[in-house]
Design an enzyme around this catalytic site. Structure first.
Site, PDB file in Angstrom:
ATOM      1  N   CYS A 104      99.388 121.684  45.105  1.00 16.17           N
ATOM      2  CA  CYS A 104      99.711 123.111  45.122  1.00 16.17           C
ATOM      3  C   CYS A 104     101.182 123.357  45.485  1.00 16.17           C
ATOM      4  CB  CYS A 104      98.816 123.861  46.100  1.00 16.17           C
ATOM      5  SG  CYS A 104      97.115 123.997  45.534  1.00 16.17           S
ATOM      6  N   ARG A 108      94.160 107.418  48.769  1.00 18.72           N
ATOM      7  CA  ARG A 108      93.250 107.391  49.914  1.00 18.72           C
ATOM      8  C   ARG A 108      91.826 107.220  49.399  1.00 18.72           C
ATOM      9  NH1 ARG A 108      92.557 111.941  51.684  1.00 18.72           N
ATOM     10  NH2 ARG A 108      94.022 113.161  50.481  1.00 18.72           N
ATOM     11  N   HIS A 137      97.266 120.391  58.811  1.00 20.58           N
ATOM     12  CA  HIS A 137      97.819 119.835  57.575  1.00 20.58           C
ATOM     13  C   HIS A 137      98.760 120.879  56.969  1.00 20.58           C
ATOM     14  CE1 HIS A 137      96.711 117.894  53.417  1.00 20.58           C
ATOM     15  NE2 HIS A 137      97.843 117.432  53.882  1.00 20.58           N
ATOM     16  N   ARG A 150     104.541 107.124  44.799  1.00 27.42           N
ATOM     17  CA  ARG A 150     105.092 107.798  45.986  1.00 27.42           C
ATOM     18  C   ARG A 150     106.509 107.350  46.273  1.00 27.42           C
ATOM     19  NH1 ARG A 150     101.602 111.461  49.071  1.00 27.42           N
ATOM     20  NH2 ARG A 150      99.669 111.415  47.886  1.00 27.42           N
ATOM     21  N   ASP A 181     104.126 118.091  55.659  1.00 25.27           N
ATOM     22  CA  ASP A 181     102.722 117.660  55.638  1.00 25.27           C
ATOM     23  C   ASP A 181     101.923 117.987  56.900  1.00 25.27           C
ATOM     24  OD1 ASP A 181     100.686 116.426  54.114  1.00 25.27           O
ATOM     25  OD2 ASP A 181     100.888 114.567  55.230  1.00 25.27           O
ATOM     26  N   SER A 228      95.997 119.532  48.062  1.00 24.98           N
ATOM     27  CA  SER A 228      96.996 118.767  47.307  1.00 24.98           C
ATOM     28  C   SER A 228      97.203 119.383  45.924  1.00 24.98           C
ATOM     29  CB  SER A 228      96.590 117.298  47.213  1.00 24.98           C
ATOM     30  OG  SER A 228      95.293 117.215  46.751  1.00 24.98           O
ATOM     31  N   LYS A 244      97.839 110.364  58.404  1.00 29.39           N
ATOM     32  CA  LYS A 244      96.580 111.110  58.327  1.00 29.39           C
ATOM     33  C   LYS A 244      95.616 110.700  59.450  1.00 29.39           C
ATOM     34  CE  LYS A 244      97.796 113.082  54.461  1.00 29.39           C
ATOM     35  NZ  LYS A 244      98.217 114.476  54.439  1.00 29.39           N
ATOM     36  N   TYR A 304      97.518 100.835  50.805  1.00 31.04           N
ATOM     37  CA  TYR A 304      98.029 102.140  50.343  1.00 31.04           C
ATOM     38  C   TYR A 304      98.401 103.047  51.532  1.00 31.04           C
ATOM     39  CZ  TYR A 304      98.370 106.868  48.795  1.00 31.04           C
ATOM     40  OH  TYR A 304      98.843 108.134  48.622  1.00 31.04           O
TER      41      TYR A 304
END
Ligand code: OXD
Ligand code: MN
Length: 598
Positions: free
Chosen positions: A254, A73, A230, A379, A281, A252, A210, A201
């Site tokens: 974690c 992103r 989120h 991904r 997510d 992110s 998002k 992307y």
């Protein structure tokens, strides 16, 4: 122009207008059928957008490679375009709507010439549910279509909804020239519109994710009194067969995806725990008629990070991505399967790296740096229903009732393994001040804390001070609000070693959280919140080093006083818009700390 499969005039007019701007050769409507999907896959393989993988070992799977500078992103090119700058807040890049449309129009102009424009009607949330929102994405990318078919419910069923209802988010995407200097991700919350150009992307172009489900939805949720967060959603089936649901937000890196589908550790398995995954997510949550908060995952797929995914870190994901999965920027092995750093097994002796070049382990570039087989942000896109722990309530229109909300960060010190907030308002303070220490993978000073309230900093589509107010107000609308907790799996000892093993063992902490929600255990009151009595955490089958649990649960007065200074500095960015409740909470925390013995 082809015949339109809808009578919705607003939709027809908009599709025609955008087609006049982008100039595609033809328009194809996505109907959601298997035949159309197979045809698109075939075309993508023929033109080189996708590589068909080994269909015996990975049935229905494909590999895609992005442009080299289009792998994540691009927050600096992402804008919230509201009439007033203040409405976007200090947490967003802002552009005036008229200026943003003008700038992007120049890039969109004739960008689809010689290409097909696909029209994707999609529903975030079960089709027809009062929780759901409809979007229509126009795109010149087959990769986007095939990803959207995994990540959302799309096609004729959604068009059917648009026969009764004019309300949809207008999403326009073009790859254009995939030029980073002509790339923009623009959100117009006041027009219910998203324009994304110049990127291929996922996070920039799968506009249901998002862009709609967090940035636009958070703006709508504030107006309509619900929450777009989120967060993962998971169910924990207790030994008596009762399932309780939790939602959790982490910045992110974690382990959010791993937690969402954990497999109970041996010691607890005997008790009969079972995990049900709803999402990894995004969580949309509403107060239902019973006064509780109910959540749905608006998505139908995972868009997860491949590197580090293996049968130890996430066995359920390893199963999930064995079929009908699109891999992006991973290494291609000679047998037409895939690999990434941190995958099961040894690195292959050779392969084709994410840039499409021949690759061998331990080869270095001209600066002596090891060349990775997969990009660190490689991904996979996979359907949730592939997941062995997929919940049987994924399609329920009202979702699942949430007993606990969990916030978390990556902190070597300061934050204990687990603590519970005193009440909703204090919980909002805990979420608003959460943060993670920068790791070697990020730019910045090692160990420096980056605040990321509710893990929403890059995704809140409006002024975050207003977002905090919204959270405070939501608490007042609930007769039975979820309890709010904070976890930290990353605390280290003096030698820098993790004190807690993490991964599946985290279920032990979730068990304590549910016990607290059900008033089954007492807890110790500290200045930061309630922490467990060590004997209330079931440690069957897990042995930690001596005193580790004491260190994990310790609340250090000096560290926390230092922490309050960082919070104060962070709050200053919102100036006088910050709700008074949060400064009150900060002052109360400082007072409690002052009176706290070690
Ligand atoms: C994601 C992110 O890709 O949060 O989910 O960046
Ligand atoms: Mn995310």
């Amino acid at each position: 122009m082809e015949k339109m499969p809808t009578t919705n005039k607003k939709l027809i007019d908009w599709v025609n207008k955008m087609a006049r701007l982008c100039g595609p050769e033809r328009i194809v409507w996505i109907d959601g059928s298997e035949e159309q999907k197979l045809a698109l896959e075939k075309e993508s393989v023929a033109n080189g957008d996708l590589i068909r993988l080994n269909q015996e070992k990975l049935p229905g799977c494909f590999l895609h490679r992005t442009a080299h500078d289009d792998v994540a992103r691009t927050e600096h090119l992402t804008f919230i375009c509201t009439k007033k700058k203040k409405d976007a807040g200090p947490n967003n890049n802002w552009m005036r709507p008229q200026a943003a449309y003008q700038k992007a129009k120049k890039i969109f102009k004739s960008s689809m010439s010689g290409r097909t424009m696909y029209v994707i009607p999609f529903s975030m949330g079960p089709v027809g549910s009062p929780f759901s929102k409809i979007g229509v994405e126009l795109t010149d990318s087959r990769y986007v279509v095939l990803n959207m078919l995994i990540m959302t419910r799309c096609g004729n069923a959604v068009l059917g909804q648009l026969e009764k209802n004019d309300n949809f988010t207008k999403c326009l995407h073009s790859k254009a020239k995939l030029d980073i200097n002509n790339r923009l991700i623009l959100h117009f919350p006041e027009d219910n519109t998203i324009w994304s150009v110049g990127s291929g992307y996922g996070g920039n172009v799968l506009l249901g994710k998002k862009c709609l489900s967090l940035r636009i939805a958070s703006f709508q949720a504030k107006k309509e009194k619900w929450m777009a967060e989120h967060m993962l959603i998971m169910g924990i089936e207790e030994p008596n067969g009762h399932v309780e649901y939790i939602a959790a937000a982490f910045p992110s890196a974690c382990g959010k995806t791993n937690l969402a589908m954990l497999v109970p550790p041996e010691g607890l398995k005997k008790k009969g725990y079972r995990i049900w995954t709803l999402g990894d997510d995004i969580s949309w949550m509403r107060v239902d008629s019973d006064g509780s908060l109910w959540a749905v995952n608006p998505e139908t797929g995972f868009f997860g990070v491949a590197p580090g995914t293996n049968s130890k870190t996430n066995p359920n994901m390893v199963e999930t991505i064995r079929k009908n999965t699109i891999y992006t920027n991973v290494l291609l092995k000679p047998d037409n399967t895939v690999w990434w750093e941190g995958a099961d097994g040894d690195a292959p002796a050779q392969g084709i790296d994410w840039k499409g070049n021949p690759w061998k382990p331990n080869t270095t570039d001209s600066e002596g740096k090891i060349i990775k087989g997969a990009h660190p942000n490689a991904r996979f896109t996979a359907p949730i229903v592939n997941c062995p722990s997929a919940s049987f309530r994924l399609e329920q229109h009202h979702g699942v009732p949430i007993s606990a909300i969990i916030f978390g960060g990556r902190r070597e010190h300061v934050a204990p393994l687990i603590y519970q907030s005193f009440n909703w308002q204090h919980g909002v303070f805990v979420g608003a001040t959460m943060g993670s220490e920068l790791t070697a993978a990020q730019v910045g000073k090692l160990g420096q804390v980056r605040r990321d309230p509710m893990a929403m900093l890059p995704f809140c589509g409006y002024n975050m001070a207003e977002y905090f107010k919204h959270w405070l107000n939501m608490g007042k609308l609930m007769a039975k609000p979820p309890k709010i907790f904070h976890v930290n799996w990353f605390r280290t000892d003096k030698a820098g070693k993790f004190l807690w093993p993490g991964f599946c063992e985290n279920l032990r902490i979730l068990e304590w959280i549910l016990d607290r929600c059900n008033n089954k255990v007492n807890a110790m009151e500290t200045p930061i919140g309630y922490i467990p009595y060590p004997f209330d955490i079931d440690m069957t089958g897990l042995k930690l080093s001596e005193n580790a649990m004491d260190s994990l649960l310790k609340v250090n007065k000096e560290e926390w006083l230092e922490e309050t200074k960082g919070i104060n500095k962070f709050f200053a960015m919102f100036k006088k818009d910050l709700p008074k409740e949060l400064t009150d909470e900060l002052e109360a925390l400082m007072e409690r700390l002052k009176g706290y013995g070690q």
